[in-house]
Design a protein around this motif. Structure first.
Motif, PDB file in Angstrom:
ATOM      1  N   ALA A  31     -66.315  -6.101 -11.607  1.00 40.12           N
ATOM      2  CA  ALA A  31     -67.054  -7.421 -10.829  1.00 40.12           C
ATOM      3  C   ALA A  31     -65.802  -8.068 -10.036  1.00 40.12           C
ATOM      4  O   ALA A  31     -65.808  -8.491  -8.843  1.00 40.12           O
ATOM      5  N   GLY A  32     -64.513  -8.434 -10.789  1.00 38.91           N
ATOM      6  CA  GLY A  32     -63.673  -8.992 -10.173  1.00 38.91           C
ATOM      7  C   GLY A  32     -62.922  -8.479  -9.071  1.00 38.91           C
ATOM      8  O   GLY A  32     -62.562  -8.919  -7.862  1.00 38.91           O
ATOM      9  N   VAL A  33     -62.454  -7.318  -9.446  1.00 36.83           N
ATOM     10  CA  VAL A  33     -61.829  -6.437  -8.401  1.00 36.83           C
ATOM     11  C   VAL A  33     -62.650  -6.207  -7.235  1.00 36.83           C
ATOM     12  O   VAL A  33     -62.489  -6.468  -5.927  1.00 36.83           O
ATOM     13  N   GLY A  34     -64.003  -5.978  -7.322  1.00 35.08           N
ATOM     14  CA  GLY A  34     -64.944  -5.752  -6.121  1.00 35.08           C
ATOM     15  C   GLY A  34     -65.036  -7.171  -5.476  1.00 35.08           C
ATOM     16  O   GLY A  34     -64.970  -7.272  -4.065  1.00 35.08           O
ATOM     17  N   GLN A  35     -65.064  -8.272  -6.047  1.00 39.59           N
ATOM     18  CA  GLN A  35     -65.554  -9.413  -5.307  1.00 39.59           C
ATOM     19  C   GLN A  35     -64.166  -9.969  -4.584  1.00 39.59           C
ATOM     20  O   GLN A  35     -64.137 -10.107  -3.411  1.00 39.59           O
ATOM     21  N   GLY A  36     -62.859  -9.539  -5.112  1.00 38.71           N
ATOM     22  CA  GLY A  36     -61.779  -9.998  -4.808  1.00 38.71           C
ATOM     23  C   GLY A  36     -61.563  -8.966  -3.297  1.00 38.71           C
ATOM     24  O   GLY A  36     -61.061  -9.619  -2.306  1.00 38.71           O
ATOM     25  N   TYR A  37     -61.743  -7.708  -3.335  1.00 38.01           N
ATOM     26  CA  TYR A  37     -61.602  -6.959  -2.497  1.00 38.01           C
ATOM     27  C   TYR A  37     -62.519  -7.455  -1.121  1.00 38.01           C
ATOM     28  O   TYR A  37     -62.376  -7.637   0.020  1.00 38.01           O
ATOM     29  N   ALA A  38     -63.951  -7.967  -1.437  1.00 43.09           N
ATOM     30  CA  ALA A  38     -64.771  -8.394  -0.305  1.00 43.09           C
ATOM     31  C   ALA A  38     -64.400  -9.587   0.204  1.00 43.09           C
ATOM     32  O   ALA A  38     -64.317  -9.867   1.346  1.00 43.09           O
ATOM     33  N   ALA A  39     -63.667 -10.523  -0.652  1.00 42.41           N
ATOM     34  CA  ALA A  39     -63.312 -11.781  -0.149  1.00 42.41           C
ATOM     35  C   ALA A  39     -62.104 -11.519   0.705  1.00 42.41           C
ATOM     36  O   ALA A  39     -62.042 -12.010   1.762  1.00 42.41           O
ATOM     37  N   GLY A  40     -61.262 -10.876   0.310  1.00 45.62           N
ATOM     38  CA  GLY A  40     -60.137 -10.228   1.147  1.00 45.62           C
ATOM     39  C   GLY A  40     -60.512  -9.751   2.525  1.00 45.62           C
ATOM     40  O   GLY A  40     -60.050 -10.258   3.586  1.00 45.62           O
ATOM     41  N   LYS A  41     -61.508  -8.960   2.532  1.00 40.65           N
ATOM     42  CA  LYS A  41     -61.729  -8.248   3.725  1.00 40.65           C
ATOM     43  C   LYS A  41     -62.633  -9.444   4.727  1.00 40.65           C
ATOM     44  O   LYS A  41     -62.503  -9.375   5.848  1.00 40.65           O
ATOM     45  N   ALA A  52     -67.396 -15.863  13.954  1.00 40.46           N
ATOM     46  CA  ALA A  52     -68.260 -15.353  13.377  1.00 40.46           C
ATOM     47  C   ALA A  52     -68.145 -15.722  11.810  1.00 40.46           C
ATOM     48  O   ALA A  52     -68.646 -15.106  10.978  1.00 40.46           O
ATOM     49  N   ARG A  53     -67.503 -17.015  11.701  1.00 43.23           N
ATOM     50  CA  ARG A  53     -67.215 -17.513  10.244  1.00 43.23           C
ATOM     51  C   ARG A  53     -68.625 -17.455   9.331  1.00 43.23           C
ATOM     52  O   ARG A  53     -68.572 -16.912   8.323  1.00 43.23           O
ATOM     53  N   GLY A  54     -69.538 -17.905   9.864  1.00 45.25           N
ATOM     54  CA  GLY A  54     -70.701 -18.388   9.035  1.00 45.25           C
ATOM     55  C   GLY A  54     -71.339 -17.039   8.860  1.00 45.25           C
ATOM     56  O   GLY A  54     -71.547 -17.083   7.344  1.00 45.25           O
ATOM     57  N   ILE A  55     -71.798 -16.183   9.445  1.00 46.41           N
ATOM     58  CA  ILE A  55     -72.302 -14.820   9.252  1.00 46.41           C
ATOM     59  C   ILE A  55     -71.563 -14.170   7.972  1.00 46.41           C
ATOM     60  O   ILE A  55     -72.073 -13.445   7.283  1.00 46.41           O
ATOM     61  N   ILE A  56     -70.152 -14.135   8.618  1.00 50.29           N
ATOM     62  CA  ILE A  56     -69.434 -13.609   7.337  1.00 50.29           C
ATOM     63  C   ILE A  56     -69.323 -13.890   6.202  1.00 50.29           C
ATOM     64  O   ILE A  56     -69.377 -13.229   5.342  1.00 50.29           O
ATOM     65  N   THR A  57     -69.329 -15.317   6.049  1.00 45.73           N
ATOM     66  CA  THR A  57     -69.382 -15.980   4.742  1.00 45.73           C
ATOM     67  C   THR A  57     -70.503 -15.700   3.947  1.00 45.73           C
ATOM     68  O   THR A  57     -70.585 -15.294   2.676  1.00 45.73           O
ATOM     69  N   ILE A  58     -71.672 -15.880   4.705  1.00 44.76           N
ATOM     70  CA  ILE A  58     -72.847 -15.479   4.154  1.00 44.76           C
ATOM     71  C   ILE A  58     -73.176 -14.011   3.552  1.00 44.76           C
ATOM     72  O   ILE A  58     -73.424 -13.744   2.551  1.00 44.76           O
ATOM     73  N   THR A  59     -72.937 -13.044   4.584  1.00 45.62           N
ATOM     74  CA  THR A  59     -72.534 -11.385   4.302  1.00 45.62           C
ATOM     75  C   THR A  59     -71.524 -11.216   2.888  1.00 45.62           C
ATOM     76  O   THR A  59     -71.980 -10.512   2.039  1.00 45.62           O
ATOM     77  N   MET A  60     -70.524 -11.962   2.844  1.00 47.29           N
ATOM     78  CA  MET A  60     -69.619 -11.774   1.900  1.00 47.29           C
ATOM     79  C   MET A  60     -70.234 -12.256   0.738  1.00 47.29           C
ATOM     80  O   MET A  60     -70.210 -11.592  -0.460  1.00 47.29           O
ATOM     81  N   LEU A  61     -70.602 -13.323   0.605  1.00 44.34           N
ATOM     82  CA  LEU A  61     -71.384 -13.898  -0.739  1.00 44.34           C
ATOM     83  C   LEU A  61     -72.632 -13.137  -1.261  1.00 44.34           C
ATOM     84  O   LEU A  61     -72.616 -12.806  -2.285  1.00 44.34           O
ATOM     85  N   ALA A  67     -72.116  -7.216  -6.004  1.00 44.40           N
ATOM     86  CA  ALA A  67     -71.274  -6.535  -6.871  1.00 44.40           C
ATOM     87  C   ALA A  67     -71.041  -7.211  -8.231  1.00 44.40           C
ATOM     88  O   ALA A  67     -70.431  -6.711  -9.013  1.00 44.40           O
ATOM     89  N   GLU A  68     -71.267  -8.559  -8.363  1.00 38.65           N
ATOM     90  CA  GLU A  68     -71.297  -9.186  -9.489  1.00 38.65           C
ATOM     91  C   GLU A  68     -72.156  -8.755 -10.727  1.00 38.65           C
ATOM     92  O   GLU A  68     -72.097  -9.006 -11.572  1.00 38.65           O
ATOM     93  N   SER A  69     -73.327  -8.131 -10.156  1.00 44.93           N
ATOM     94  CA  SER A  69     -74.394  -7.542 -11.085  1.00 44.93           C
ATOM     95  C   SER A  69     -73.945  -6.930 -12.183  1.00 44.93           C
ATOM     96  O   SER A  69     -74.190  -7.568 -13.336  1.00 44.93           O
ATOM     97  N   THR A  70     -73.007  -6.071 -12.211  1.00 38.64           N
ATOM     98  CA  THR A  70     -72.406  -5.369 -13.391  1.00 38.64           C
ATOM     99  C   THR A  70     -71.682  -6.473 -14.303  1.00 38.64           C
ATOM    100  O   THR A  70     -72.075  -6.561 -15.467  1.00 38.64           O
ATOM    101  N   GLY A  71     -71.024  -7.230 -13.490  1.00 36.62           N
ATOM    102  CA  GLY A  71     -70.307  -8.188 -14.781  1.00 36.62           C
ATOM    103  C   GLY A  71     -71.517  -9.302 -15.010  1.00 36.62           C
ATOM    104  O   GLY A  71     -71.038  -9.512 -16.284  1.00 36.62           O
TER     105      GLY A  71
END
Lengths: 87, 165, 228
Positions: A31-41, A52-61, A67-71
């Protein structure tokens, strides 16, 4: 055949549950690797398109939440092992 | 100890009842008032559009009216000018005529005065001449002599008196 | 035998749900009871707010309208044409879960969402609504056929995937909030007399709001996915 007293059996179960709880949290790596990858992207995307910051942030969250589900499953199982099996 | 038990029923009921109550007390009234506001703004905008349309029409009308009035004023001024011009021409013409007439009359008067003066002068001169001749002759001329002399003087006179008026 | 005596940390009393009273012989957890109080507060608040609505909104009415507009717009973005129709459903989920996640900052108040019963109730309701809406939008035959796509032998996987949604949906919320409250309780337990404000700010406020947003967005997304 060795006979164990119920006390010993209970102790073994408790120990196994604690070890299991510890092992379950290994899932946090994924979960950590996945979330970090998503945050980096997401950072890359914001750097490329700051407007496009707002929509990117919401999509990222949302993506991170999925991705956090497994964790979270691992955490729930660890908590169940720790506090509901032992008690 | 269980994580999941019949409490799920309470939670579900809670959720459904809350949804109903919030719909009744929050969403419906707020949506209604928003809809009302939207309708009111739309109506106001429509009304404003109509008013503007009307005002535009009125302005157009006034503009045409104003243009007509301007035309009329120009026409009236033109006409007045024309009339004044005519009047002026007329006055000048009549003045000129009057002057001419006056002049004519003056000329006639002068001529008449000249003729009169000439007649008076002739009489005077003839009298004078008669007197002078009488003195010269030391006697009074008789009628016949006087006549004859008179004729003679008068025949010479026009060259002297009429020559330089 | 006990050479070292560990202080015992009773997770059940600190963070878990405890039955506090019974209705018709069925015990009611304290988390559920706090949920009722939250619901009551929400209803009273909305009655107060909507008692004098005006065409020229006051500050409070403005805030409420902004919130509802935001919910409608977000729903409309993922689920075209469903913004107003799903407002009661989505709005209730957002308000109730948001406040439930935030209520942990108050002393003696457990988050209703730290109880699996609440989150599963919400997850199951979202699941049923999404399936029902999908059935209504696609028709029964197309709805059933949707499970056998793109090839027929994926049918069990599709069904399992569909059933996994409410589970992951409710466990995600439960795990986040319960885990957060456990960590806060542990911090308070290890340092007696210390109110773990930074932990509370992080777990109750930030994580709580993000999880409420995510739960709402995923509910919309599940409905949207099931209906197309």
């Amino acid at each position: 055949m060795v006979e164990f007293s119920p006390q010993v059996i209970e102790t073994i179960i408790k120990a196994a549950a604690l070890i299991g709880a510890g092992l379950a949290l290994i899932a946090g790596i994924g979960a950590g690797v996945g979330q970090g990858y998503a945050a980096g992207k997401a950072v890359e995307s914001v750097a490329r398109q700051p407007e496009a910051r707002g929509i990117i942030t919401i999509t990222m969250l949302i993506g991170q939440a999925v991705a956090e589900s497994t964790g979270i499953y691992a955490l729930v199982f660890a908590l169940i092992l720790l506090f509901f099996i032992i008690l | 100890m269980s994580l999941l038990d019949h409490n799920i029923i309470w939670a579900t009921i809670n959720f459904l009842v809350l949804m109903y109550l919030l719909n009744r007390f929050l969403y419906s009234p707020v949506m209604k008032i928003m809809e009302e506001r939207r309708a009111k703004i739309e109506g106001d905008l429509d009304h404003a559009d109509r008013e503007r349309e009307k005002a535009n029409e009125l302005r157009q009308e006034y503009k045409t009216k104003l243009a007509g009035a301007e035309e009329e004023a120009r026409r009236i001024i033109e006409e007045g000018y024309q009339k004044a011009q005519e009047k002026r021409e007329e006055i000048i013409a009549s003045a000129r005529q009057e002057a001419k007439r006056e002049q004519e009359r003056a000329r006639v008067e002068i001529a008449r005065a000249q003729a009169e003066a000439r007649a008076v002068l002739r009489d005077e001169i003839s009298d004078l001449a008669l007197l002078a001749a009488g003195r010269f002759l030391q006697r009074k001329l008789t009628g016949e002599e006087h006549e004859a002399l008179m004729e003679k003087v008068v025949q010479e006179l026009p060259q002297e008196v009429g020559g330089s008026p | 035998m006990n050479y070292i005596h560990f202080a015992t940390f009773d997770i059940q009393a600190e963070s878990g749900a405890q039955p506090i009273f019974e209705i018709f012989g069925w015990p009611v957890n304290d988390t559920i009871f706090i949920g009722w109080i939250i619901s009551l507060g929400l209803v009273l608040f909305s009655i107060v707010v909507t008692r004098n609505l005006a065409l020229r909104p006051g500050r409070l009415q403005n805030a409420i309208e902004l919130l509802l507009e935001y919910i409608i717009d977000t729903t409309e973005g993922l689920l075209p044409g469903g913004g107003k129709k799903f407002l009661p459903f989505i709005g209730t989920i957002a308000l109730y879960i948001g406040i439930s996640n935030l209520v942990g900052v108050l002393p003696l108040a457990k988050n209703p969402t730290a109880d699996l019963n609440t989150t599963v109730a919400f997850g199951l309701t979202v699941f049923l609504v999404s399936q029902g809406y999908g059935m209504q939008q696609k028709g029964l035959w197309r709805y059933i056929k949707g499970f056998a796509e793109p090839v027929f032998f994926l049918l069990p996987i599709n069904i399992i995937g569909e059933l996994a949604k409410p589970i992951s949906h409710s466990f995600r919320l439960f795990g986040n909030i319960f885990g957060g409250s456990v960590i806060i309780a542990l911090a308070a337990f290890f340092v007696p007399g210390f109110i773990p404000v930074p932990f509370m700010a992080w777990f109750d406020i930030f994580i709580g709001l993000v999880q409420a947003l995510i739960f709402t967005m995923l509910a919309i997304a599940y409905i949207s996915v099931a209906s197309e």
